[in-house]
Write a protein that holds these residues in place. Structure first.
Motif, PDB file in Angstrom:
ATOM      1  N   ARG A 182      74.361  77.624  54.056  1.00 27.15           N
ATOM      2  CA  ARG A 182      74.268  78.846  55.219  1.00 27.15           C
ATOM      3  C   ARG A 182      74.197  79.900  54.881  1.00 27.15           C
ATOM      4  NH1 ARG A 182      77.913  75.576  59.283  1.00 27.15           N
ATOM      5  NH2 ARG A 182      78.686  73.729  58.648  1.00 27.15           N
ATOM      6  N   ALA A 183      74.102  80.473  56.591  1.00 24.45           N
ATOM      7  CA  ALA A 183      73.690  81.781  56.530  1.00 24.45           C
ATOM      8  C   ALA A 183      74.642  82.559  56.006  1.00 24.45           C
ATOM      9  CB  ALA A 183      72.377  81.992  57.738  1.00 24.45           C
ATOM     10  N   ARG A 184      74.304  83.487  55.682  1.00 26.28           N
ATOM     11  CA  ARG A 184      75.892  84.515  55.379  1.00 26.28           C
ATOM     12  C   ARG A 184      76.661  85.140  56.930  1.00 26.28           C
ATOM     13  NH1 ARG A 184      72.478  86.829  51.258  1.00 26.28           N
ATOM     14  NH2 ARG A 184      73.545  86.015  49.122  1.00 26.28           N
TER      15      ARG A 184
ATOM     16  N   CYS B 187      58.059  81.384  63.761  1.00 25.79           N
ATOM     17  CA  CYS B 187      58.389  82.635  62.906  1.00 25.79           C
ATOM     18  C   CYS B 187      59.303  82.654  61.460  1.00 25.79           C
ATOM     19  CB  CYS B 187      58.701  84.616  63.539  1.00 25.79           C
ATOM     20  SG  CYS B 187      57.408  84.490  64.925  1.00 25.79           S
ATOM     21  N   ALA B 188      59.223  81.344  60.377  1.00 26.49           N
ATOM     22  CA  ALA B 188      60.189  81.678  59.737  1.00 26.49           C
ATOM     23  C   ALA B 188      60.877  82.488  58.713  1.00 26.49           C
ATOM     24  CB  ALA B 188      59.662  80.440  58.856  1.00 26.49           C
ATOM     25  N   GLY B 189      59.618  83.630  58.609  1.00 26.78           N
ATOM     26  CA  GLY B 189      59.619  85.034  57.649  1.00 26.78           C
ATOM     27  C   GLY B 189      60.922  85.324  58.506  1.00 26.78           C
ATOM     28  N   LEU B 190      61.179  85.329  59.772  1.00 19.69           N
ATOM     29  CA  LEU B 190      62.862  86.131  60.254  1.00 19.69           C
ATOM     30  C   LEU B 190      63.542  84.961  60.300  1.00 19.69           C
ATOM     31  CD1 LEU B 190      60.734  87.356  63.832  1.00 19.69           C
ATOM     32  CD2 LEU B 190      61.127  88.216  60.928  1.00 19.69           C
ATOM     33  N   TRP B 191      63.801  84.330  59.241  1.00 18.39           N
ATOM     34  CA  TRP B 191      65.090  83.259  59.421  1.00 18.39           C
ATOM     35  C   TRP B 191      65.294  82.224  58.271  1.00 18.39           C
ATOM     36  CZ3 TRP B 191      64.668  78.135  59.377  1.00 18.39           C
ATOM     37  CH2 TRP B 191      62.917  78.049  59.696  1.00 18.39           C
ATOM     38  N   ALA B 192      64.093  82.230  57.667  1.00 18.41           N
ATOM     39  CA  ALA B 192      64.128  81.507  56.023  1.00 18.41           C
ATOM     40  C   ALA B 192      64.491  82.568  54.981  1.00 18.41           C
ATOM     41  CB  ALA B 192      62.873  81.237  56.236  1.00 18.41           C
ATOM     42  N   PRO B 193      65.609  82.125  53.845  1.00 21.08           N
ATOM     43  CA  PRO B 193      66.303  82.674  53.316  1.00 21.08           C
ATOM     44  C   PRO B 193      65.396  83.609  52.070  1.00 21.08           C
ATOM     45  CG  PRO B 193      65.872  80.542  52.555  1.00 21.08           C
ATOM     46  CD  PRO B 193      65.564  80.691  54.178  1.00 21.08           C
ATOM     47  N   GLY B 194      65.620  84.866  51.998  1.00 18.80           N
ATOM     48  CA  GLY B 194      64.199  85.727  51.269  1.00 18.80           C
ATOM     49  C   GLY B 194      64.497  85.254  49.669  1.00 18.80           C
ATOM     50  N   ALA B 195      65.259  84.780  49.379  1.00 17.71           N
ATOM     51  CA  ALA B 195      65.184  84.635  47.524  1.00 17.71           C
ATOM     52  C   ALA B 195      65.600  82.624  47.945  1.00 17.71           C
ATOM     53  CB  ALA B 195      66.966  84.858  47.172  1.00 17.71           C
ATOM     54  N   GLU B 196      65.557  82.029  46.204  1.00 17.30           N
ATOM     55  CA  GLU B 196      65.774  80.932  46.581  1.00 17.30           C
ATOM     56  C   GLU B 196      67.241  80.325  46.540  1.00 17.30           C
ATOM     57  OE1 GLU B 196      64.897  79.325  41.890  1.00 17.30           O
ATOM     58  OE2 GLU B 196      62.761  80.356  42.102  1.00 17.30           O
ATOM     59  N   VAL B 197      66.920  78.962  46.928  1.00 11.97           N
ATOM     60  CA  VAL B 197      68.689  78.151  48.313  1.00 11.97           C
ATOM     61  C   VAL B 197      68.367  76.960  46.760  1.00 11.97           C
ATOM     62  CG1 VAL B 197      68.557  79.820  49.543  1.00 11.97           C
ATOM     63  CG2 VAL B 197      67.734  77.586  49.909  1.00 11.97           C
ATOM     64  N   GLN B 198      69.447  76.496  46.966  1.00  9.25           N
ATOM     65  CA  GLN B 198      69.470  74.852  46.185  1.00  9.25           C
ATOM     66  C   GLN B 198      69.977  74.314  47.591  1.00  9.25           C
ATOM     67  OE1 GLN B 198      68.455  74.636  43.098  1.00  9.25           O
ATOM     68  NE2 GLN B 198      68.473  76.581  42.937  1.00  9.25           N
ATOM     69  N   GLY B 199      69.565  73.385  47.167  1.00  9.11           N
ATOM     70  CA  GLY B 199      70.280  71.627  48.617  1.00  9.11           C
ATOM     71  C   GLY B 199      69.206  72.761  49.648  1.00  9.11           C
ATOM     72  N   VAL B 200      69.610  72.236  50.915  1.00  7.42           N
ATOM     73  CA  VAL B 200      69.533  72.022  52.172  1.00  7.42           C
ATOM     74  C   VAL B 200      69.929  73.356  52.752  1.00  7.42           C
ATOM     75  CG1 VAL B 200      68.894  71.897  54.262  1.00  7.42           C
ATOM     76  CG2 VAL B 200      68.385  69.625  52.721  1.00  7.42           C
ATOM     77  N   PHE B 201      68.851  74.778  53.246  1.00 10.35           N
ATOM     78  CA  PHE B 201      69.995  75.951  53.750  1.00 10.35           C
ATOM     79  C   PHE B 201      69.295  75.459  55.354  1.00 10.35           C
ATOM     80  CE2 PHE B 201      68.427  79.405  56.531  1.00 10.35           C
ATOM     81  CZ  PHE B 201      69.710  80.535  55.167  1.00 10.35           C
ATOM     82  N   ALA B 202      70.675  75.900  56.178  1.00  9.01           N
ATOM     83  CA  ALA B 202      70.898  75.733  57.487  1.00  9.01           C
ATOM     84  C   ALA B 202      71.527  76.969  57.841  1.00  9.01           C
ATOM     85  CB  ALA B 202      71.751  74.726  57.746  1.00  9.01           C
ATOM     86  N   THR B 203      70.831  77.163  59.162  1.00  9.38           N
ATOM     87  CA  THR B 203      71.380  78.887  59.872  1.00  9.38           C
ATOM     88  C   THR B 203      72.580  78.428  60.728  1.00  9.38           C
ATOM     89  OG1 THR B 203      69.229  78.619  61.698  1.00  9.38           O
ATOM     90  CG2 THR B 203      68.640  79.300  60.000  1.00  9.38           C
ATOM     91  N   PRO B 204      74.044  79.184  61.525  1.00  7.45           N
ATOM     92  CA  PRO B 204      74.015  78.856  62.182  1.00  7.45           C
ATOM     93  C   PRO B 204      74.217  78.192  63.405  1.00  7.45           C
ATOM     94  CG  PRO B 204      74.433  81.416  61.166  1.00  7.45           C
ATOM     95  CD  PRO B 204      73.088  80.741  61.059  1.00  7.45           C
TER      96      PRO B 204
END
Length: 473
Positions: free
Chosen positions: A470-472, A435-452
């Motif tokens: 990283r995620a907030r 369910c990527a929609g629940l953990w992937a960012p809703g806006a553009e990100v630069q680089g690689v986005f990684a969750t905790p």
């Protein structure tokens, strides 16, 4: 302003319609009055209309004036009318009246439909659940059975030619019999083709249709296989923007089983792949036979869909999401489409080479999943390796040739649970990680986005060189 100067005024509906080559509102068509433009396609224009006495709404398809003097085009338009009038079925549009405007421009009046095409539904929802697919295939195949019984092959069964009407109960209509073919045409009849070219849509055409050989109802079965793949997976079985390569793939290349792209019962693979056999004698002999196989695969006694959930296991995912800047699907030109295809191809190939199972591949995303070891140290190393893979994918995308500035790709990494079906080949059937929609960012990100959960326990120096967003907290 002098007396000789005309006062500035807006264009009238008549003037606006004339400038676009359209018939203005109020134009009579038999017992109907045109109310406004709906759509243009092929050689015809479709208008909203209403019966002059009863007020009954309708749609009027008029042969474009620019081609109304072509005998071949007029004959094809007339045959479309003949085909529609010869099939009476609730899932095929009904014809009310036929006539000519100005004694040379033919038209026909049909029921007016409100709703959306299947193409629009797939674009909005990315891909459809198997039971939704079955519910939509039932009326489409019923319409094709009626056509085949009447000796008519549709030859262009695709998502944009299937209309889902609004209202309850839901009605589905098979549209556009403009290139339909009689199974036993009169000897010497050439109304369907121009020299050396078979009509149709190359991305859905059976090999014998592409080659211009003898055809029968099994070309529609092949197209249904392509349609099934797109509904279940979210993209066509052969993804390329090169028309010659598209033709080659349909002639020579076997499609991947849908379950290798998204979590699906393996019985559905058999149904889709049998539809798309290169040799027509290996396909289903009829759409009724196909529907029996679909019912069994999705909900019948031989289905592998279980009543209880599959066991869960920890896994890590690398997720690529294509985002279009400054527009949407309606603005998809050739350059933009080519670059999106290039992004998806790069992501798919690199994740597969790194040992990820491709759990979801659609028209704008790729989700690769790899199971995590149970040992804590090995699990941490596996997550670090996934982040490194994500960084390599990000760098490959940044270096891609002819990148379109309107395309941005979010590359994301997350660890969570998946449901895994016990089988010889890894089969991921669900879980929170998908369910990527629940953990992937809703806006553009630069680089690689990684969750905790993806970076837990990793030191800064262990992270890849590409900046990890990283995620907030």
């Amino acid at each position: 302003m002098t007396e000789d100067e005309e006062e500035t005024r807006p264009f009238s509906d008549f003037e606006r319609s004339a400038s676009r080559g359209e018939l203005p509102p109020g134009t009579p068509a038999g017992e109907y009055i045109l109310e406004g433009f709906i759509a243009r396609g092929g050689c015809g224009v479709v208008y909203a209309a209403r019966h002059t006495r009863s007020g009954k709404p309708a749609a009027v398809k008029v042969l474009s004036e620019a081609v109304a003097h072509s005998r071949r085009v007029v004959e094809r338009f007339a045959r479309e009318i003949e085909v529609l009038r010869s099939i009476s079925h609730p899932n095929i549009v009904e014809i009310y009246e036929v006539g000519e405007l100005n004694d040379y421009q033919p038209f026909y009046v049909m029921e007016r439909l409100e709703g959306q095409t299947l193409d629009a539904l797939i674009r909005a929802e990315t891909r459809l659940a198997p039971r939704e697919v079955l519910a939509l295939m039932e009326p489409v195949c019923a319409a094709l059975t009626a056509a085949h019984t009447a000796g008519i092959i549709h030859r262009d069964v695709k998502a944009s030619n299937i209309f889902i009407c609004s209202g309850v109960p839901r009605t589905v209509k098979l549209l556009d019999f403009g290139i339909a073919k009689m199974m036993a045409p009169e000897e010497g009849s050439t109304w369907l083709t121009t020299a050396g070219r078979m009509p149709g849509t190359p991305s859905i055409m059976a090999p014998e249709q592409i080659l211009g050989g003898p055809i029968d109802a099994r070309v529609d079965v092949y197209a249904l296989g392509v349609l099934l793949h797109r509904m279940l997976v979210g993209r066509l079985p052969f993804h390329t923007h090169d028309m010659d390569e598209m033709v080659r793939k349909h002639l020579e290349e076997a499609p991947l089983p849908p379950s290798l792209r998204v979590p699906l019962p393996i019985e559905l693979d058999a149904a889709v792949l049998r539809c798309m056999e290169k040799r027509r004698e290996r396909r289903f002999g009829s759409v009724d036979e196909l529907m029996r196989a679909l019912r069994e695969a999705i909900g019948g006694p031989s289905s592998s869909v279980r009543s209880g959930p599959d066991p869960t296991q920890s896994a890590v995912a690398v997720y690529l999401e294509v985002r279009m800047r400054g527009g949407g699907v309606d603005d998809l030109d050739d350059a933009l489409a080519a670059d999106i295809g290039q992004v998806l191809d790069i992501g798919e190939s690199q994740l597969a080479r790194a040992g990820f199972t491709l759990a979801s591949i659609t028209g704008n995303e790729v989700l690769g999943v790899r199971l995590l070891p149970t040992d804590a140290d090995e699990e941490r190393r596996a997550r670090r390796a996934a982040l490194a893979t994500a960084a390599e994918v990000h760098e490959a995308l940044a270096r891609r040739a002819d990148a379109d500035a309107r395309v941005h790709v979010n590359v994301c990494v997350h660890a969570d649970e998946v449901q895994v079906r016990p089988a010889l080949q890894l089969e991921i059937t669900g879980g929170a990680l998908l369910c990527a929609g629940l953990w992937a960012p809703g806006a553009e990100v630069q680089g690689v986005f990684a969750t905790p959960s993806a970076t837990a326990g990793l030191l800064a120096e262990e992270l890849p060189e590409v900046r990890v967003a990283r995620a907030r907290p």
